[in-house]
Write an enzyme that holds these catalytic residues in place. Structure first.
Site, PDB file in Angstrom:
ATOM      1  N   ARG A  62       0.745  -1.224   0.015  1.00 48.96           N
ATOM      2  CA  ARG A  62       0.166   0.058   0.179  1.00 48.96           C
ATOM      3  C   ARG A  62       0.859   1.253  -0.001  1.00 48.96           C
ATOM      4  NH1 ARG A  62      -3.463   2.569   4.316  1.00 48.96           N
ATOM      5  NH2 ARG A  62      -5.325   3.547   3.145  1.00 48.96           N
ATOM      6  N   HIS A  66       0.296   4.107  -2.683  1.00 45.02           N
ATOM      7  CA  HIS A  66       0.159   5.598  -2.329  1.00 45.02           C
ATOM      8  C   HIS A  66       1.053   6.449  -2.769  1.00 45.02           C
ATOM      9  CE1 HIS A  66      -3.566   5.370   0.544  1.00 45.02           C
ATOM     10  NE2 HIS A  66      -3.511   4.196  -0.113  1.00 45.02           N
ATOM     11  N   ASP A  67       2.436   6.077  -2.853  1.00 39.18           N
ATOM     12  CA  ASP A  67       3.587   6.871  -3.187  1.00 39.18           C
ATOM     13  C   ASP A  67       3.244   7.269  -4.767  1.00 39.18           C
ATOM     14  OD1 ASP A  67       5.915   8.298  -3.314  1.00 39.18           O
ATOM     15  OD2 ASP A  67       6.772   6.367  -4.121  1.00 39.18           O
ATOM     16  N   ASP A  74       8.095   8.432  -6.384  1.00 39.99           N
ATOM     17  CA  ASP A  74       9.324   9.205  -5.906  1.00 39.99           C
ATOM     18  C   ASP A  74       9.517   9.286  -4.518  1.00 39.99           C
ATOM     19  OD1 ASP A  74       7.189  10.694  -5.154  1.00 39.99           O
ATOM     20  OD2 ASP A  74       7.479  12.242  -6.494  1.00 39.99           O
ATOM     21  N   SER A  76       7.716  10.332  -2.227  1.00 42.35           N
ATOM     22  CA  SER A  76       7.265  11.480  -1.467  1.00 42.35           C
ATOM     23  C   SER A  76       6.507  11.326  -0.250  1.00 42.35           C
ATOM     24  CB  SER A  76       6.531  12.412  -2.437  1.00 42.35           C
ATOM     25  OG  SER A  76       5.319  11.977  -2.895  1.00 42.35           O
ATOM     26  N   ASN A  94      -4.211   8.907   4.234  1.00 41.36           N
ATOM     27  CA  ASN A  94      -3.087   8.093   4.878  1.00 41.36           C
ATOM     28  C   ASN A  94      -3.040   8.175   6.284  1.00 41.36           C
ATOM     29  OD1 ASN A  94      -1.871   7.800   2.163  1.00 41.36           O
ATOM     30  ND2 ASN A  94      -0.988   9.638   2.056  1.00 41.36           N
ATOM     31  N   HIS A 193      -6.352  -6.303  -2.733  1.00 38.23           N
ATOM     32  CA  HIS A 193      -7.057  -6.344  -1.465  1.00 38.23           C
ATOM     33  C   HIS A 193      -7.307  -7.857  -1.068  1.00 38.23           C
ATOM     34  CE1 HIS A 193      -9.122  -2.055  -2.072  1.00 38.23           C
ATOM     35  NE2 HIS A 193      -7.621  -2.034  -1.679  1.00 38.23           N
ATOM     36  N   THR A 194      -6.551  -8.602  -1.724  1.00 37.39           N
ATOM     37  CA  THR A 194      -6.563 -10.102  -1.116  1.00 37.39           C
ATOM     38  C   THR A 194      -6.015 -10.268   0.395  1.00 37.39           C
ATOM     39  OG1 THR A 194      -6.189 -12.311  -1.664  1.00 37.39           O
ATOM     40  CG2 THR A 194      -4.472 -10.668  -2.452  1.00 37.39           C
ATOM     41  N   ASP A 256      -3.667 -14.432  -2.808  1.00 37.35           N
ATOM     42  CA  ASP A 256      -4.274 -15.225  -4.003  1.00 37.35           C
ATOM     43  C   ASP A 256      -5.274 -14.699  -4.722  1.00 37.35           C
ATOM     44  OD1 ASP A 256      -6.545 -14.945  -2.090  1.00 37.35           O
ATOM     45  OD2 ASP A 256      -5.958 -17.277  -1.034  1.00 37.35           O
TER      46      ASP A 256
END
Length: 347
Positions: A62, A66-67, A74, A76, A94, A193-194, A256
């Site tokens: 994640r 999100h980066d 980068d 950040s 976040n 999201h597994t 999976d």
């Protein structure tokens, strides 16, 4: 003070000059000569962290996601706040949600010991995400390397472009399109999201909303009353905002294809999971979901391909950006915290 700033700029220039790829794009084996043990160091420390806490795998994946969605891949997202710059860590999607920073910090410390000012924090995030997925049973892919770290973060960008857990399908498609990712990328990357968990705050609307989603002509929530009852026991109408539920109730710690089986049954935890089916008007996404639900190998191959694609979003290379010594501080941060940064440089 002015002499200090000049010194910091000079050091930054020397650091980047020593690490220029000269190619301007990402490549395999980027650290083969510069830091041969880089990938081994990353993998070993990710493995140790995941063994201690399996949830770290989803956290590292994640972090990379999100980066990349804010200004590009980068690093950040790792920067702390300084005067005049608010950290992305404090943005709505976040705050009290992102984890795994301590794992990245430890990896960076060890890499600086092994080969100073060589491996970027952005590359660490990309490698750690790959290793985290593989260590939980998912696919492995060759990470293209050579990213540089940004000098600044974007608090506003993090609030604007990271998809919300209750996003509609139309919003999700548009959001991914802005990053150069298509509908197939959206579907396959949603398969991440597994693994992982979500806070009650993220799925309360999905289990209490008045407008019930329909699919194939029947009411999902009446058909899956027991699933909704479980979710409501975890997340009441009010309170327990930070109570967690697994994104995949069947195999929460294993990477999976069960996520796709779940959403076909209306058992996706987040609203943004279920809309892949409930708002798919032409049925093309549903066909893709069925394919992944039926063939795990197909999902794994597609996931690896889309992760490589996502890892190339607006990357900084060559003489762009910098190689941070500390993932939470950039050269611009040093202008504000010059005494702290000076001590970091001297150590």
């Amino acid at each position: 003070m002015e002499r200090m700033r000049v010194l910091l700029i000079f050091i930054s220039i020397l650091s980047n000059a020593a690490t220029l790829s000269g190619s301007g794009f990402l490549v395999h084996d980027y650290y083969k000569e510069k830091c041969p043990l880089a990938e081994d160091i990353v993998r070993h420390n990710v493995e140790v962290a995941v063994l201690k806490d399996p949830r770290v795998a989803a956290s590292l994946l994640r972090l990379h996601f999100h980066d990349c969605f804010v200004m590009g891949c980068d690093a950040s997202v790792l920067l702390d706040s300084v005067e005049g710059m608010t950290s992305e860590k404090l943005a709505g999607p976040n705050l009290n949600s992102l984890r795994g920073f301590e794992v990245v910090d430890k990896i960076k410390y060890l890499l600086e010991e092994e080969c100073p000012i060589t491996v970027s924090c952005a590359d660490i995030l990309a490698m750690a995400a790959r290793d985290a997925v593989e260590l939980r049973g998912g696919p492995r892919w060759e990470v293209l390397l050579g990213r540089k770290d940004s000098l600044e973060s974007s608090f506003s960008g993090a609030n604007l472009v990271i998809p919300a857990p209750n996003s509609s399908l139309e919003v999700l498609i548009d959001n991914f399109k802005q990053q150069g990712l298509d509908i197939e990328d959206l579907v396959v990357l949603s398969g991440s999201h597994t693994i992982g968990r979500a806070r009650c705050l993220s799925f309360r609307q999905r289990i209490y909303e008045a407008n019930v989603e329909n699919h194939y002509g029947y009411d999902h929530y009446k058909r899956y009353t027991s699933f909704r009852r479980i979710l409501r026991s975890i997340c009441p109408v009010e309170g327990r905002d930070n109570k967690f539920a697994p994104l995949d109730f069947q195999t929460p710690k294993r990477f999976d294809n069960h996520y796709f089986i779940n959403i076909l049954e209306g058992k996706g935890l987040l609203g943004s999971d279920n809309v892949l089916i409930s708002q798919d008007l032409d049925g093309k996404i549903t066909q893709q979901v069925w394919a992944y639900a039926s063939k795990e190998k197909l999902f794994f191959a597609s996931f690896a391909k889309s992760m490589i694609k996502m890892g190339n979003i607006n990357v900084l290379t060559g003489n762009e950006g910098e190689i941070r010594r500390n993932c939470s501080l950039s050269t611009l941060s040093c202008y504000v915290l010059h005494m702290v940064c000076n001590r970091l440089i001297e150590t």
